[in-house]
Design a protein around this motif. Sequence first.
Motif, PDB file in Angstrom:
ATOM      1  N   SER A   3      -1.441  16.984   3.169  1.00  0.00           N
ATOM      2  CA  SER A   3      -1.835  15.846   4.001  1.00  0.00           C
ATOM      3  C   SER A   3      -0.651  14.978   4.407  1.00  0.00           C
ATOM      4  O   SER A   3      -0.801  14.066   5.215  1.00  0.00           O
ATOM      5  CB  SER A   3      -2.855  14.978   3.257  1.00  0.00           C
ATOM      6  OG  SER A   3      -4.049  15.682   3.057  1.00  0.00           O
ATOM      7  N   GLN A  32      -0.047  13.221  -4.303  1.00  0.00           N
ATOM      8  CA  GLN A  32      -0.660  13.222  -5.631  1.00  0.00           C
ATOM      9  C   GLN A  32       0.162  14.047  -6.619  1.00  0.00           C
ATOM     10  O   GLN A  32       0.928  14.913  -6.225  1.00  0.00           O
ATOM     11  CB  GLN A  32      -2.092  13.749  -5.561  1.00  0.00           C
ATOM     12  CG  GLN A  32      -2.216  15.210  -5.218  1.00  0.00           C
ATOM     13  CD  GLN A  32      -3.660  15.615  -4.979  1.00  0.00           C
ATOM     14  OE1 GLN A  32      -4.531  14.774  -4.767  1.00  0.00           O
ATOM     15  NE2 GLN A  32      -3.917  16.909  -5.009  1.00  0.00           N
ATOM     16  N   VAL A  72      -0.932  -1.091  -4.510  1.00  0.00           N
ATOM     17  CA  VAL A  72      -2.041  -0.144  -4.592  1.00  0.00           C
ATOM     18  C   VAL A  72      -1.519   1.225  -4.176  1.00  0.00           C
ATOM     19  O   VAL A  72      -0.872   1.357  -3.138  1.00  0.00           O
ATOM     20  CB  VAL A  72      -3.208  -0.560  -3.673  1.00  0.00           C
ATOM     21  CG1 VAL A  72      -4.296   0.499  -3.674  1.00  0.00           C
ATOM     22  CG2 VAL A  72      -3.766  -1.901  -4.093  1.00  0.00           C
ATOM     23  N   PHE A  73      -1.797   2.225  -5.001  1.00  0.00           N
ATOM     24  CA  PHE A  73      -1.408   3.595  -4.682  1.00  0.00           C
ATOM     25  C   PHE A  73      -2.616   4.352  -4.133  1.00  0.00           C
ATOM     26  O   PHE A  73      -3.713   4.257  -4.686  1.00  0.00           O
ATOM     27  CB  PHE A  73      -0.913   4.333  -5.942  1.00  0.00           C
ATOM     28  CG  PHE A  73       0.422   3.861  -6.433  1.00  0.00           C
ATOM     29  CD1 PHE A  73       1.586   4.378  -5.895  1.00  0.00           C
ATOM     30  CD2 PHE A  73       0.498   2.900  -7.419  1.00  0.00           C
ATOM     31  CE1 PHE A  73       2.819   3.946  -6.351  1.00  0.00           C
ATOM     32  CE2 PHE A  73       1.728   2.452  -7.876  1.00  0.00           C
ATOM     33  CZ  PHE A  73       2.891   2.971  -7.336  1.00  0.00           C
ATOM     34  N   THR A  74      -2.391   5.079  -3.078  1.00  0.00           N
ATOM     35  CA  THR A  74      -3.359   6.029  -2.565  1.00  0.00           C
ATOM     36  C   THR A  74      -2.665   7.379  -2.588  1.00  0.00           C
ATOM     37  O   THR A  74      -1.570   7.520  -2.037  1.00  0.00           O
ATOM     38  CB  THR A  74      -3.802   5.673  -1.132  1.00  0.00           C
ATOM     39  OG1 THR A  74      -4.305   4.333  -1.122  1.00  0.00           O
ATOM     40  CG2 THR A  74      -4.864   6.634  -0.646  1.00  0.00           C
ATOM     41  N   GLU A  75      -3.283   8.349  -3.258  1.00  0.00           N
ATOM     42  CA  GLU A  75      -2.651   9.649  -3.424  1.00  0.00           C
ATOM     43  C   GLU A  75      -3.315  10.694  -2.533  1.00  0.00           C
ATOM     44  O   GLU A  75      -4.539  10.710  -2.379  1.00  0.00           O
ATOM     45  CB  GLU A  75      -2.718  10.082  -4.881  1.00  0.00           C
ATOM     46  CG  GLU A  75      -1.943   9.130  -5.789  1.00  0.00           C
ATOM     47  CD  GLU A  75      -1.912   9.589  -7.221  1.00  0.00           C
ATOM     48  OE1 GLU A  75      -1.275  10.638  -7.478  1.00  0.00           O
ATOM     49  OE2 GLU A  75      -2.503   8.908  -8.062  1.00  0.00           O
ATOM     50  N   HIS A  76      -2.468  11.542  -1.963  1.00  0.00           N
ATOM     51  CA  HIS A  76      -2.932  12.573  -1.029  1.00  0.00           C
ATOM     52  C   HIS A  76      -2.427  13.940  -1.463  1.00  0.00           C
ATOM     53  O   HIS A  76      -1.331  14.054  -2.016  1.00  0.00           O
ATOM     54  CB  HIS A  76      -2.376  12.291   0.373  1.00  0.00           C
ATOM     55  CG  HIS A  76      -2.745  10.954   0.901  1.00  0.00           C
ATOM     56  ND1 HIS A  76      -3.935  10.716   1.531  1.00  0.00           N
ATOM     57  CD2 HIS A  76      -2.069   9.772   0.898  1.00  0.00           C
ATOM     58  CE1 HIS A  76      -3.990   9.434   1.899  1.00  0.00           C
ATOM     59  NE2 HIS A  76      -2.874   8.842   1.527  1.00  0.00           N
ATOM     60  N   ASP A 109       0.881  -1.168   0.000  1.00  0.00           N
ATOM     61  CA  ASP A 109       0.000   0.000   0.000  1.00  0.00           C
ATOM     62  C   ASP A 109       0.915   1.213   0.000  1.00  0.00           C
ATOM     63  O   ASP A 109       1.574   1.488   1.000  1.00  0.00           O
ATOM     64  CB  ASP A 109      -0.905  -0.015   1.230  1.00  0.00           C
ATOM     65  CG  ASP A 109      -1.818   1.198   1.302  1.00  0.00           C
ATOM     66  OD1 ASP A 109      -1.903   1.961   0.317  1.00  0.00           O
ATOM     67  OD2 ASP A 109      -2.437   1.397   2.354  1.00  0.00           O
ATOM     68  N   LYS A 134       4.579   5.934 -11.482  1.00  0.00           N
ATOM     69  CA  LYS A 134       3.987   4.982 -10.530  1.00  0.00           C
ATOM     70  C   LYS A 134       4.114   3.546 -11.050  1.00  0.00           C
ATOM     71  O   LYS A 134       4.467   2.636 -10.290  1.00  0.00           O
ATOM     72  CB  LYS A 134       2.528   5.338 -10.251  1.00  0.00           C
ATOM     73  CG  LYS A 134       2.374   6.650  -9.493  1.00  0.00           C
ATOM     74  CD  LYS A 134       0.929   6.981  -9.208  1.00  0.00           C
ATOM     75  CE  LYS A 134       0.288   7.524 -10.458  1.00  0.00           C
ATOM     76  NZ  LYS A 134      -1.051   8.083 -10.221  1.00  0.00           N
ATOM     77  N   GLU A 137       1.189   4.943   0.026  1.00  0.00           N
ATOM     78  CA  GLU A 137       0.527   6.220   0.314  1.00  0.00           C
ATOM     79  C   GLU A 137       1.474   7.318  -0.159  1.00  0.00           C
ATOM     80  O   GLU A 137       2.545   7.507   0.428  1.00  0.00           O
ATOM     81  CB  GLU A 137       0.270   6.354   1.814  1.00  0.00           C
ATOM     82  CG  GLU A 137      -0.542   5.234   2.415  1.00  0.00           C
ATOM     83  CD  GLU A 137      -2.034   5.452   2.284  1.00  0.00           C
ATOM     84  OE1 GLU A 137      -2.461   6.609   2.035  1.00  0.00           O
ATOM     85  OE2 GLU A 137      -2.775   4.473   2.432  1.00  0.00           O
TER      86      GLU A 137
END
Length: 124
Positions: A110, A70, A102-106, A65, A77, A67
């Motif tokens: 943040s 963005q 899995v990428f989660t962009e902030h 994961d 990526k 994080e």
Amino acid sequence: MPLLQFDTTLSLSSDQKTELAERVTALYTEEMATTAGHVAVSIRERDDADLHLGRAVDGPLVFLDAEIRQGRPFERKRAFALETMTYLCETFDVPEANAKVVFTEHPGESMMGVDRVGGEWDED
């Protein structure tokens, strides 16, 4: 200020965990065009019953994961994900079907530490 969180059914020694963290940090800084000082890595070993993947084959599972801030292009990526999965599969005998990223962009604001708050990502 990325947080790269691994969940795995691998049983790794302290040295192997350090090697994994160092290698993935190097891959991240290279592929994402950043420096290493703010990259955080966590490695959580799980029992086989704790992780499931529909397409899995016999062998260990590794999920990343990521994080991240963005703004990075898909190509960066994807390159980081492929390099990381290739490293995991070759080094720890993880079947390709059992590796997932899995990428989660902030927003940059943040992503923070005590001494700083992240800004927006800029390729320059």
